[in-house]
Enzyme design. Sequence first.
Site, PDB file in Angstrom:
ATOM      1  N   SER A 380      -1.275  -0.939  -6.814  1.00  0.00           N
ATOM      2  CA  SER A 380      -0.634  -1.777  -5.807  1.00  0.00           C
ATOM      3  C   SER A 380      -1.593  -2.890  -5.407  1.00  0.00           C
ATOM      4  CB  SER A 380      -0.287  -0.941  -4.581  1.00  0.00           C
ATOM      5  OG  SER A 380      -1.450  -0.753  -3.805  1.00  0.00           O
ATOM      6  N   HIS A 404       1.197   3.263 -17.118  1.00  0.00           N
ATOM      7  CA  HIS A 404       1.121   1.795 -16.959  1.00  0.00           C
ATOM      8  C   HIS A 404       0.806   1.370 -15.538  1.00  0.00           C
ATOM      9  CE1 HIS A 404       4.868   1.793 -14.822  1.00  0.00           C
ATOM     10  NE2 HIS A 404       5.056   0.504 -14.937  1.00  0.00           N
ATOM     11  N   GLY A 407       3.062   3.860 -10.120  1.00  0.00           N
ATOM     12  CA  GLY A 407       4.385   4.476 -10.018  1.00  0.00           C
ATOM     13  C   GLY A 407       4.835   4.551  -8.570  1.00  0.00           C
TER      14      GLY A 407
END
Lengths: 481, 142
Positions: A380, A404, A407
Amino acid sequence: MKVRPAGDCVWEIPPSEKPGMRVPARIYASEALLAQMDQGVFEQVTNVACLPGIVRASLCMPDGHWGYGFPIGGVAAFRADTGVISPGGIGFDINCGMRLLRTTLTEDEVRPKLRDLINALFAAVPSGVGAKGFVRLSEAEFRDVMVEGSGWCVRHGYAWLEDLDHTEGRGCLPGADPAHVSARAVSRGRDQLGTLGSGNHYLEVQVVRPGGIHDPRVAKVFGVDAPGQVFVMLHCGSRGFGHQVGTDYLRLFDQVMRSYGITVNDRELACAPFSSSEGQAYFGAMTAAANTAFANRQVITHRVREVMGRVFGKDPRELGLSVVYDVCHNTAKVERHPVDGEFQELVVHRKGATRAFGAGAPDLPDVYREVGQPVIIGGSMETGSALLVGTARAMAETFGSTAHGAGRTMSRAQAKRQVWGETLLKEMEARGIIVRAASKSGVAEEAGFAYKDLTAVVDILHRLDISRRIASLTPIGNIKG
Amino acid sequence: MGRYEFLEEVALADCAVEVEANDLDDLFATAAAALAEVMVDPATVPTTVERTITLTAPQLDLLLYDWLSELIYRKDRDREIFTRADVRVSGSGPFHLTAAVHGGVIDSELTALRADAKAVTFHQFAVERKDGAWRARIVIDI
């Protein structure tokens, strides 16, 4: 649905759990991360396990969450001769991916000019709904971009030659075929090269903090030299062009798959045999969009170099502004992996999952051949991102794939109810992170608390050895779409 | 106009919306309003543009898919967002749509931007008539 342990941080749903499952579903997660996954993940990963031609298992990475079609964090490989290709296993944002640039600048050098830098980057890299870029292309030129990807950028002065070596597939995947791209896709995306988009897409200035280098030897190979060093990270994809290619072919596959006798549990998994005329057409168009995404990140790289050169009064080469690596996390690629002890040609779908090839794997540039490819995992905008390296274990276990991102654990609406965008911007600024955003509400949606703890995700990847942690990167400035 | 409600528990990173209206014309118009609401604050889009859109699809749900996809396409091609639509749906397979859409060009100084809609997905996509009303469930990739 029965989810049973199948090893350290590996969980399995057997084929007996859902009619039509051809292989088991396998989820890589700690008990805590598994508990954070919603029921949608289990439904979706088992729906994927029902698709024709799937081999070994339908996989979900530790950052997995409920998406559409595949779960986000989903990986599945299908036999190229008898299996399918599905737009729902790639996503509409074809070749959404991450790129990391290193610099030789330190945080002490950047801090005094950070606000100017962020403002200049915000002006130079258009973001938000409907943004257009500065590159003006004829239709013929845009078709060249589809075929050449980052190579087109080298020819037109938007890339350094060495950038190609530091991009997955050298920024140009084979098989792109503009003949299978609709006129609508061209007219939708032709003016968007060099734009960021919105949602969780960003351009971020980051620093490696003391204690942030976990493997000094490999970090050095990746150009991560010392604490205090400044980096720039991009997260974006193929923009409206890729979105339209996905829309066109999802619509087509929805209509034609019955003629191939294929039924799916979720209409978003509409697919066609990879070897069929429709499957090949989609692969050609999807690869064209993937190459355009490489070009998009490359044009943004060019703008970053221009801006940083201007702000710091030096040539970008003097600032050491080289590409560490560029990785895709929404693609389907033809790769060779072992199945039942024999290498087979597979169509590996990664949706919200990153390729993580280990040392000696094909497609790695000489500089990374002995250590494995860099894996860039975006967190984030509040909490930071991670640089990892691909492993032999990933090659054996996950078709050379890993997670990746962090989440999401919270819906966008829920995040907006918990914090105002303006409030979050002020709080982040107080913590030394300057943010410019095209959408204030979008800032709130991307708050750190809306995501899983990235460290927990990276710890599991490291523990599973499907990628190993190399460095942690902390944001100091962010451009958000 | 009909009503719409965003569903938080469906597709965490995307945008699910349930639309309900008394008739098909209104269902399609309301779905368009919901889409505009996803992308911008509609109050910040001046009504300066009017366009006519005509579409044909073999199934009713595909007509809704094509309709919303068309509005998303125009957002990127022309930077136009339509906050109001007068829609007429006709036929019984194939189905036809004629719409007059009203809105304006995105103005980076005036328009409060939200999420960039990428596409309409088929995940849980449904159009049905139930208890005398038309309902649709749509998940938009953002």
